[in-house]
Design a protein around this motif. Structure first.
Motif, mmCIF file in Angstrom:
data_model
loop_
_atom_site.group_PDB
_atom_site.id
_atom_site.type_symbol
_atom_site.label_atom_id
_atom_site.label_comp_id
_atom_site.label_asym_id
_atom_site.label_seq_id
_atom_site.Cartn_x
_atom_site.Cartn_y
_atom_site.Cartn_z
ATOM 1 N N ILE A 1 14.443 67.166 45.012
ATOM 2 C CA ILE A 1 14.157 67.321 46.361
ATOM 3 C C ILE A 1 15.301 67.386 47.218
ATOM 4 N N ARG A 2 16.365 66.445 47.094
ATOM 5 C CA ARG A 2 17.377 66.592 47.881
ATOM 6 C C ARG A 2 18.956 66.284 46.912
ATOM 7 N N GLU A 3 19.790 66.839 47.532
ATOM 8 C CA GLU A 3 21.047 66.873 46.936
ATOM 9 C C GLU A 3 21.603 65.506 46.547
ATOM 10 N N THR B 1 9.962 76.369 54.020
ATOM 11 C CA THR B 1 11.298 76.849 53.856
ATOM 12 C C THR B 1 12.483 76.194 53.164
ATOM 13 N N TYR B 2 12.253 75.109 53.209
ATOM 14 C CA TYR B 2 13.175 73.812 52.964
ATOM 15 C C TYR B 2 13.265 73.610 51.526
ATOM 16 N N CYS B 3 12.018 73.633 50.863
ATOM 17 C CA CYS B 3 11.689 72.683 49.874
ATOM 18 C C CYS B 3 11.716 73.648 48.214
ATOM 19 N N GLY C 1 -1.129 65.101 44.172
ATOM 20 C CA GLY C 1 -1.059 66.557 44.467
ATOM 21 C C GLY C 1 -0.124 66.812 45.616
ATOM 22 N N GLN C 2 0.683 67.866 45.590
ATOM 23 C CA GLN C 2 1.684 68.035 46.581
ATOM 24 C C GLN C 2 0.997 68.416 47.991
ATOM 25 N N ASN C 3 -0.307 68.958 47.916
ATOM 26 C CA ASN C 3 -1.343 69.355 49.171
ATOM 27 C C ASN C 3 -2.662 69.095 48.569
ATOM 28 N N LEU D 1 0.467 61.684 56.325
ATOM 29 C CA LEU D 1 0.143 63.006 57.007
ATOM 30 C C LEU D 1 1.643 63.601 57.181
ATOM 31 N N PRO D 2 2.514 64.056 56.471
ATOM 32 C CA PRO D 2 3.750 64.460 56.743
ATOM 33 C C PRO D 2 3.827 65.720 57.990
ATOM 34 N N VAL D 3 4.550 65.478 58.861
ATOM 35 C CA VAL D 3 4.359 66.179 60.061
ATOM 36 C C VAL D 3 5.868 67.158 60.011
ATOM 37 N N GLN D 4 7.101 66.766 59.654
ATOM 38 C CA GLN D 4 8.215 67.292 59.272
ATOM 39 C C GLN D 4 8.887 67.591 60.646
ATOM 40 N N SER D 5 7.985 68.083 61.679
ATOM 41 C CA SER D 5 8.959 68.241 62.917
ATOM 42 C C SER D 5 7.791 68.207 64.200
ATOM 43 N N ASN E 1 7.892 77.232 57.881
ATOM 44 C CA ASN E 1 6.702 77.750 57.301
ATOM 45 C C ASN E 1 5.772 76.708 57.271
ATOM 46 N N ARG E 2 5.290 75.757 58.124
ATOM 47 C CA ARG E 2 4.500 74.881 57.958
ATOM 48 C C ARG E 2 3.094 75.195 58.171
ATOM 49 N N LYS E 3 2.869 76.395 59.010
ATOM 50 C CA LYS E 3 1.596 77.004 59.265
ATOM 51 C C LYS E 3 0.705 75.891 60.037
ATOM 52 N N THR F 1 3.888 59.032 58.153
ATOM 53 C CA THR F 1 4.485 60.583 58.245
ATOM 54 C C THR F 1 5.728 60.931 57.577
ATOM 55 N N ASP F 2 6.081 62.133 56.992
ATOM 56 C CA ASP F 2 7.477 62.322 56.784
ATOM 57 C C ASP F 2 8.024 63.212 57.649
ATOM 58 N N ILE F 3 9.551 63.079 57.987
ATOM 59 C CA ILE F 3 10.006 63.916 59.232
ATOM 60 C C ILE F 3 11.322 64.198 58.569
ATOM 61 N N TYR G 1 17.962 66.814 56.787
ATOM 62 C CA TYR G 1 17.845 68.105 55.863
ATOM 63 C C TYR G 1 18.717 68.346 54.926
ATOM 64 N N SER G 2 18.363 68.664 53.657
ATOM 65 C CA SER G 2 19.193 68.680 52.440
ATOM 66 C C SER G 2 19.226 70.246 52.121
ATOM 67 N N PRO G 3 20.251 71.103 51.976
ATOM 68 C CA PRO G 3 19.920 72.668 51.648
ATOM 69 C C PRO G 3 19.753 72.486 49.923
HETATM 70 N N1 SAM Z 1 4.184 67.886 49.560
HETATM 71 C C1 SAM Z 1 4.478 66.884 50.256
HETATM 72 C C2 SAM Z 1 4.458 67.354 51.571
HETATM 73 O O1 SAM Z 1 4.253 68.519 52.099
HETATM 74 O O2 SAM Z 1 4.686 66.693 52.713
HETATM 75 C C3 SAM Z 1 5.651 66.024 49.842
HETATM 76 C C4 SAM Z 1 6.726 66.720 49.317
HETATM 77 S S1 SAM Z 1 8.347 66.112 49.013
HETATM 78 C C5 SAM Z 1 8.151 65.514 47.572
HETATM 79 C C6 SAM Z 1 8.262 64.709 50.168
HETATM 80 C C7 SAM Z 1 9.231 65.155 51.203
HETATM 81 O O3 SAM Z 1 10.423 65.325 51.062
HETATM 82 C C8 SAM Z 1 8.729 66.259 52.267
HETATM 83 O O4 SAM Z 1 7.672 65.627 52.992
HETATM 84 C C9 SAM Z 1 9.888 66.280 52.991
HETATM 85 O O5 SAM Z 1 10.030 65.551 54.408
HETATM 86 C C10 SAM Z 1 11.266 65.927 52.246
HETATM 87 N N2 SAM Z 1 11.957 67.090 51.981
HETATM 88 C C11 SAM Z 1 11.471 68.105 51.160
HETATM 89 N N3 SAM Z 1 12.643 69.070 51.127
HETATM 90 C C12 SAM Z 1 13.472 68.516 51.683
HETATM 91 C C13 SAM Z 1 14.821 69.079 51.851
HETATM 92 N N4 SAM Z 1 15.252 70.154 51.498
HETATM 93 N N5 SAM Z 1 15.502 68.217 53.053
HETATM 94 C C14 SAM Z 1 15.169 66.944 53.276
HETATM 95 N N6 SAM Z 1 14.046 66.522 52.929
HETATM 96 C C15 SAM Z 1 13.297 67.087 52.420
#
Ligand code: SAM
Ligand code: SF4
Length: 480
Positions: free
Chosen positions: A90-92, A203-205, A241-243, A303-307, A317-319, A343-345, A377-379
């Motif tokens: 998921i991250r570097e 787009t980041y995932c 599940g991822q969603n 409930l991940p919001v991200q931003s 692309n969170r829609k 949440t996740d941010i 954020y990790s590319p």
């Molecule tokens: N499917 C879940 C969702 O949509 O929230 C979780 C996916 S991931 C395993 C868990 C969290 O990692 C994500 O909610 C996001 O906040 C974070 N994440 C995913 N890709 C990332 C990236 N490239 N850089 C930093 N954080 C990332």
């Protein structure tokens, strides 16, 4: 005659993984594959698991397969005949940890040339990772991905009997394998996969590429697994599940969806039902209303919001918009007033301005989160955002993370303060990390509680009165 093992040298490809075909998902019965009982007799294994609950659930399946082959778990890494790293992409920094560990394990391989060293999970689903293993970690014997765990017996046979290196990773979208054996980590709390893969392409995932297309398990298979867990004395299930909110969207002959699944589970004799992860775009009012029935449906939602910025959400692309997210949160609090939300941010998404970051802080205040996982954020190579222009320094991103975390920590404390002097139900996990005399467990709202008690309470649900509130945990006394 020497067998041709070149078929195993299949490299994954993000380009191929990106293609989504409308082919029906095949449901494969693991029993048709499993042939080699006794193969691991006298041999031991150790698995190191990195990453999310999905990987932990996969590790339980890998352990299940190994023990069905008669391998036993080794107490120490250095004594194991098979070491497997089940990895996260998921991250570097998650990946760097694994490469570091592979480097460290080289010594074990020198000391014991018969040691089988393997890597599985999300990292091998990336082409660049497999290239790096091929070039720099030639002592790794076994590489497989997330879609082909069920073929582990065959791979082990090849590595052990033919002394061949096996690298096989499927770039295809993935099937559903039922009846894989599992050795669960916990005897009271169980992960239950309700679906696999992800079709969201944030787009980041990297996940849609490493875990394949979204595919839901049939409800009868899920409910049967939960019934089996009840029979074994389990008290809590967490649906994975991822969603999870898009559960059933891939069914062609049924309208059954996530709210129906929750309704069915609500009638079952399991004490606690949790689920993760929710996607705000698909979290419908039907689900909120079913959760409002409570009973065994726990009042805790991640409930991940991200931003909190509409512009950033769009580029991610969170829609959904921030307004739609807030409306959902308000509905959750309206129908389930005692709910705890986390949440996740992600901070420092390419191009995130100071103002857009402040919008995230503002949203965190408004939504009254009681916790959050926050990330810089990790590319990830191969994802669209990795090509977005990003001129913010790491130092600036870290400053944003610290600022956000201060606010998030206030939320943790505020969430815990709600329970001061209240009686809560705690499912006791075990003794506390800090003292053998103190028990630790989680409340219905997923709050960590420590209290003095006898070890025979482990695995039971106990009423505890909260006497002290801290940011990360609660302290209490058993009632009655
Ligand atoms: N499917 C879940 C969702 O949509 O929230 C979780 C996916 S991931 C395993 C868990 C969290 O990692 C994500 O909610 C996001 O906040 C974070 N994440 C995913 N890709 C990332 C990236 N490239 N850089 C930093 N954080 C990332
Ligand atoms: Fe990644 Fe988005 Fe899928 Fe979650 S929903 S796994 S963040 S692509």
């Amino acid at each position: 005659m020497k067998k041709d093992y070149s078929k195993y040298f299949v490299k994954p490809s993000i380009k191929d993984a990106r293609k989504r075909k409308s082919t029906e998902t095949a449901v494969i019965d693991f029993n048709e594959y499993f042939l080699m009982k006794g193969f691991g007799k006298g041999k031991t294994y150790k698995i190191e698991t990195y990453g999310c609950q999905g990987n932990e659930a996969d590790t339980e399946k890998i352990r299940g397969i190994l023990e069905a082959l008669d391998f036993t778990e080794s107490d120490k890494l250095e004594d194991a005949d098979l070491i497997l790293l089940n990895t996260c992409a998921i991250r570097e920094n998650a990946e760097n940890r694994v490469f570091g560990e592979l480097g460290r394990l080289k010594q074990y391989k020198k000391n014991n040339p018969d040691l089988i060293l393997g890597i599985s999970g999300c990292m091998p689903q990336e082409e660049k990772v497999v290239d790096r293993i091929l070039n720099k970690f030639q002592y790794v014997d076994l590489v497989f991905g997330t879609h082909n765990i069920y073929k582990l017996p065959e791979y082990l046979e090849t590595v052990v009997l033919s002394k061949e290196r096996v690298i096989e990773v499927f770039s295809e979208e993935g099937n559903i394998i039922e009846n894989m054996p599992k050795i669960r980590e916990n005897t009271k709390k169980a992960w239950v996969n309700i679906m696999y893969g992800c079709d969201e392409f944030c787009t980041y995932c990297i996940v849609p590429y490493t875990r394949g297309k979204e595919r839901s398990r049939k409800s009868e298979h899920i409910l049967a697994e939960v019934q089996e867990l009840i029979n074994q004395g389990y008290k809590e299930v967490t649906l994975l599940g991822q969603n999870v909110n898009s559960y059933g969207n891939d069914f062609t002959e049924s309208e059954y969806k996530f709210s129906n699944l929750l309704e069915d589970l609500n009638k079952m004799d399991i004490d606690r039902v949790r689920f993760t992860t929710s996607h705000p775009k698909d979290f419908d009012l039907d689900t909120v209303k079913v959760l409002a029935k409570q009973g065994n449906l726990m009042p805790y939602i991640h409930l991940p919001v991200q931003s909190g910025s509409n512009e950033v959400l769009k580029r991610m692309n969170r829609k959904y918009t921030k307004e739609q997210y807030i409306e959902l949160v308000n509905n959750i609090y309206k129908y389930i007033p005692n709910a705890s939300l986390t949440t996740d941010i992600i901070v420092g998404f390419p191009g995130e301005t100071e103002e857009q970051f402040n919008e995230t802080l503002d949203l965190v205040e408004k939504c009254k989160f009681e916790g959050a996982f926050t990330f810089v954020y990790s590319p990830r190579e191969g994802t669209p955002a990795a090509k977005y222009e990003d001129d913010m320094t790491m130092e600036e991103k870290k400053q944003r993370l610290y600022k956000l975390n201060e606010l998030v920590n206030d939320g943790y404390l505020r969430g815990n303060l709600r329970f001061d002097n209240k009686i809560v139900k705690v499912l006791v996990d075990g003794v506390s990390k800090n003292s053998d005399e103190i028990l630790a467990g989680y409340t219905e709202n997923n709050k960590l509680v420590n209290f003095k008690g006898n070890e025979d309470l482990i695995g039971k649900i106990v009423e505890v009165r909260i006497t002290e509130v801290k940011t990360w945990s609660l302290k209490g006394e058993q009632v009655g």
